[in-house]
Motif scaffolding. Structure first.
Motif, PDB file in Angstrom:
ATOM      1  N   GLN A 129       4.709  -5.222  -1.832  1.00  0.00           N
ATOM      2  CA  GLN A 129       3.382  -5.330  -2.424  1.00  0.00           C
ATOM      3  C   GLN A 129       3.084  -4.109  -3.284  1.00  0.00           C
ATOM      4  O   GLN A 129       3.658  -3.031  -3.081  1.00  0.00           O
ATOM      5  N   PHE A 130       2.161  -4.263  -4.239  1.00  0.00           N
ATOM      6  CA  PHE A 130       1.688  -3.140  -5.045  1.00  0.00           C
ATOM      7  C   PHE A 130       0.271  -3.433  -5.500  1.00  0.00           C
ATOM      8  O   PHE A 130      -0.194  -4.581  -5.455  1.00  0.00           O
ATOM      9  N   VAL A 131      -0.417  -2.381  -5.924  1.00  0.00           N
ATOM     10  CA  VAL A 131      -1.789  -2.519  -6.410  1.00  0.00           C
ATOM     11  C   VAL A 131      -1.860  -1.951  -7.820  1.00  0.00           C
ATOM     12  O   VAL A 131      -1.574  -0.770  -8.032  1.00  0.00           O
ATOM     13  N   PRO A 132      -2.247  -2.753  -8.818  1.00  0.00           N
ATOM     14  CA  PRO A 132      -2.402  -2.234 -10.177  1.00  0.00           C
ATOM     15  C   PRO A 132      -3.455  -1.123 -10.217  1.00  0.00           C
ATOM     16  O   PRO A 132      -4.408  -1.133  -9.429  1.00  0.00           O
ATOM     17  N   ALA A 133      -3.290  -0.174 -11.113  1.00  0.00           N
ATOM     18  CA  ALA A 133      -4.237   0.924 -11.238  1.00  0.00           C
ATOM     19  C   ALA A 133      -5.639   0.400 -11.510  1.00  0.00           C
ATOM     20  O   ALA A 133      -5.837  -0.450 -12.376  1.00  0.00           O
ATOM     21  N   GLY A 134      -6.607   0.898 -10.746  1.00  0.00           N
ATOM     22  CA  GLY A 134      -7.996   0.501 -10.923  1.00  0.00           C
ATOM     23  C   GLY A 134      -8.366  -0.809 -10.270  1.00  0.00           C
ATOM     24  O   GLY A 134      -9.514  -1.236 -10.347  1.00  0.00           O
ATOM     25  N   SER A 135      -7.409  -1.458  -9.620  1.00  0.00           N
ATOM     26  CA  SER A 135      -7.684  -2.754  -9.010  1.00  0.00           C
ATOM     27  C   SER A 135      -7.859  -2.605  -7.501  1.00  0.00           C
ATOM     28  O   SER A 135      -7.388  -1.646  -6.891  1.00  0.00           O
ATOM     29  N   GLU A 136      -8.529  -3.565  -6.901  1.00  0.00           N
ATOM     30  CA  GLU A 136      -8.656  -3.620  -5.446  1.00  0.00           C
ATOM     31  C   GLU A 136      -7.843  -4.777  -4.872  1.00  0.00           C
ATOM     32  O   GLU A 136      -7.889  -5.032  -3.670  1.00  0.00           O
ATOM     33  N   THR A 137      -7.120  -5.439  -5.733  1.00  0.00           N
ATOM     34  CA  THR A 137      -6.343  -6.609  -5.323  1.00  0.00           C
ATOM     35  C   THR A 137      -4.872  -6.257  -5.161  1.00  0.00           C
ATOM     36  O   THR A 137      -4.246  -5.706  -6.073  1.00  0.00           O
ATOM     37  N   THR A 138      -4.328  -6.569  -4.001  1.00  0.00           N
ATOM     38  CA  THR A 138      -2.907  -6.339  -3.734  1.00  0.00           C
ATOM     39  C   THR A 138      -2.089  -7.528  -4.233  1.00  0.00           C
ATOM     40  O   THR A 138      -2.448  -8.674  -4.003  1.00  0.00           O
ATOM     41  N   GLN A 139      -0.999  -7.234  -4.920  1.00  0.00           N
ATOM     42  CA  GLN A 139      -0.130  -8.286  -5.433  1.00  0.00           C
ATOM     43  C   GLN A 139       1.206  -8.265  -4.691  1.00  0.00           C
ATOM     44  O   GLN A 139       1.758  -7.198  -4.419  1.00  0.00           O
ATOM     45  N   ASN A 140       1.699  -9.422  -4.361  1.00  0.00           N
ATOM     46  CA  ASN A 140       3.009  -9.527  -3.736  1.00  0.00           C
ATOM     47  C   ASN A 140       4.098  -9.342  -4.785  1.00  0.00           C
ATOM     48  O   ASN A 140       3.900  -9.633  -5.969  1.00  0.00           O
ATOM     49  N   SER A 141       5.253  -8.873  -4.338  1.00  0.00           N
ATOM     50  CA  SER A 141       6.343  -8.597  -5.270  1.00  0.00           C
ATOM     51  C   SER A 141       7.665  -9.084  -4.700  1.00  0.00           C
ATOM     52  O   SER A 141       8.090  -8.658  -3.627  1.00  0.00           O
ATOM     53  N   ASP A 142       8.294  -9.987  -5.425  1.00  0.00           N
ATOM     54  CA  ASP A 142       9.635 -10.451  -5.073  1.00  0.00           C
ATOM     55  C   ASP A 142      10.572 -10.024  -6.200  1.00  0.00           C
ATOM     56  O   ASP A 142      10.855 -10.776  -7.132  1.00  0.00           O
ATOM     57  N   VAL A 143      11.024  -8.785  -6.132  1.00  0.00           N
ATOM     58  CA  VAL A 143      11.828  -8.193  -7.202  1.00  0.00           C
ATOM     59  C   VAL A 143      12.992  -7.426  -6.582  1.00  0.00           C
ATOM     60  O   VAL A 143      12.810  -6.693  -5.606  1.00  0.00           O
ATOM     61  N   ARG A 144      14.165  -7.588  -7.150  1.00  0.00           N
ATOM     62  CA  ARG A 144      15.296  -6.765  -6.721  1.00  0.00           C
ATOM     63  C   ARG A 144      15.269  -5.463  -7.503  1.00  0.00           C
ATOM     64  O   ARG A 144      15.067  -5.452  -8.722  1.00  0.00           O
ATOM     65  N   ILE A 145      15.487  -4.351  -6.820  1.00  0.00           N
ATOM     66  CA  ILE A 145      15.449  -3.042  -7.462  1.00  0.00           C
ATOM     67  C   ILE A 145      16.864  -2.492  -7.599  1.00  0.00           C
ATOM     68  O   ILE A 145      17.614  -2.393  -6.623  1.00  0.00           O
ATOM     69  N   ILE A 146      17.221  -2.132  -8.841  1.00  0.00           N
ATOM     70  CA  ILE A 146      18.454  -1.405  -9.109  1.00  0.00           C
ATOM     71  C   ILE A 146      18.062  -0.085  -9.760  1.00  0.00           C
ATOM     72  O   ILE A 146      17.271  -0.061 -10.707  1.00  0.00           O
ATOM     73  N   CYS A 147      18.565   1.015  -9.223  1.00  0.00           N
ATOM     74  CA  CYS A 147      18.229   2.344  -9.736  1.00  0.00           C
ATOM     75  C   CYS A 147      19.465   3.013 -10.317  1.00  0.00           C
ATOM     76  O   CYS A 147      20.596   2.643 -10.009  1.00  0.00           O
ATOM     77  N   ALA A 148      19.226   4.011 -11.149  1.00  0.00           N
ATOM     78  CA  ALA A 148      20.325   4.794 -11.706  1.00  0.00           C
ATOM     79  C   ALA A 148      19.888   6.241 -11.849  1.00  0.00           C
ATOM     80  O   ALA A 148      18.703   6.533 -12.043  1.00  0.00           O
ATOM     81  N   THR A 149      20.843   7.140 -11.735  1.00  0.00           N
ATOM     82  CA  THR A 149      20.550   8.558 -11.886  1.00  0.00           C
ATOM     83  C   THR A 149      21.808   9.317 -12.277  1.00  0.00           C
ATOM     84  O   THR A 149      22.919   8.908 -11.923  1.00  0.00           O
ATOM     85  N   ASN A 150      21.618  10.389 -13.045  1.00  0.00           N
ATOM     86  CA  ASN A 150      22.736  11.282 -13.320  1.00  0.00           C
ATOM     87  C   ASN A 150      22.601  12.564 -12.505  1.00  0.00           C
ATOM     88  O   ASN A 150      23.348  13.518 -12.703  1.00  0.00           O
TER      89      ASN A 150
END
Length: 281
Positions: free
Chosen positions: A101-122
């Motif tokens: 879940q996440f909350v957009p800036a300035g919002s009071e509504t929580t949104q569900n999130s079904d997303v795969r996360i891939i990260c990268a770093t050097n």
């Protein structure tokens, strides 16, 4: 498999291409692949980019904006340079991983999130974790599957394939499809250490294609000196020199056909004539 993936490697090794390949081979292949360069955005802007905001959330927020997580729903979000994000942003990202879940800036509504996360770093995330600069709980959440992308100097066989790919790509882009690379030049390109990795090779090929006046690209087309000092593609040329060379090449390829020249260069005929006068062509 939809678990998080951590891709590590030097800058320019092609980590985003690896992430894109993982996405295309996954069950989410038909859904969006959304890249975000975390290191290029200040924290306040990064939060809005990732999670969105509602109208009036801050000065300049004149309308609602969907964040990258929402845009990547059901698909994959690629967080490049993850080692650059602040501690506060790490907490917010951890919530998305834990609670979906996440909350957009300035919002009071929580949104569900079904997303795969891939990260990268050097960067060395383990070292940052040990130094307290990267949260340990977030590190283990993101580092479920770890992939190390070796630098180009350790992937000699890839150099030939990349040279062929980028030569075809840029020869087609600049309407010079009869170009080829001299065999001796290829041998020396394979022996070069490529400190800028794939990004440096790409720029070197593009520069050689742009400035070529011969159907065969010799070793001096890449400014390779003593097999050691191939420089970044555009280092020795300023923008006006490159622009003049590109326009000259197009004029020679389509003599008298200004409409075609303008089309190839993606500029208007008026702009083309202005640049011809500017460079005295």
């Amino acid at each position: 498999i939809n678990v998080p993936v951590m891709i590590q490697g030097e800058s320019g090794t092609g980590k985003e291409m690896v992430a894109n390949a993982i996405h295309k081979l996954s069950s989410r292949a038909d859904e969006p692949f959304v890249p975000v360069n975390c290191g290029a955005l200040p924290e306040g802007i990064l939060e809005s980019e990732l999670f969105g905001h509602v109208k009036g959330a801050f000065t300049g927020a004149y309308r609602d904006k969907r964040g990258r997580f929402e845009l990547a729903e059901k698909g994959t979000i690629f967080l490049d340079e993850i080692g650059e994000i602040s501690q506060q942003m790490q907490v917010k990202l951890l919530r998305v991983l834990q609670e979906k879940q996440f909350v957009p800036a300035g919002s009071e509504t929580t949104q569900n999130s079904d997303v795969r996360i891939i990260c990268a770093t050097n960067k060395n995330l383990k070292l940052l974790r040990d130094q307290g600069e990267f949260r340990e709980d977030l590190f283990y959440r993101l580092n479920v599957i770890s992939i190390e992308v070796p630098p180009l100097r350790h992937r000699k066989t890839d150099i030939l394939l990349l040279c062929e790919y980028y030569l075809q790509k840029f020869a087609s882009k600049y309407q010079n499809t009869k170009l080829k690379i001299d065999k001796q030049a290829l041998d020396q390109l394979c022996e070069y250490s490529w400190p800028g990795n794939v990004r440096e090779l790409r720029h070197a090929i593009e520069r050689a294609v742009i400035l070529s006046d011969h159907p065969v690209l010799m070793i001096n087309s890449f400014q390779l000196k003593d097999n050691q000092s191939l420089k970044y593609a555009m280092d020795s040329y300023n923008l006006e020199q490159v622009e003049k060379a590109v326009i000259t090449s197009a004029l020679e390829r389509y003599p008298g056909n200004m409409s075609k020249v303008a089309q190839v260069l993606s500029i208007s005929r008026t702009t083309l004539y202005a640049k011809i006068r500017k460079y005295g062509l």
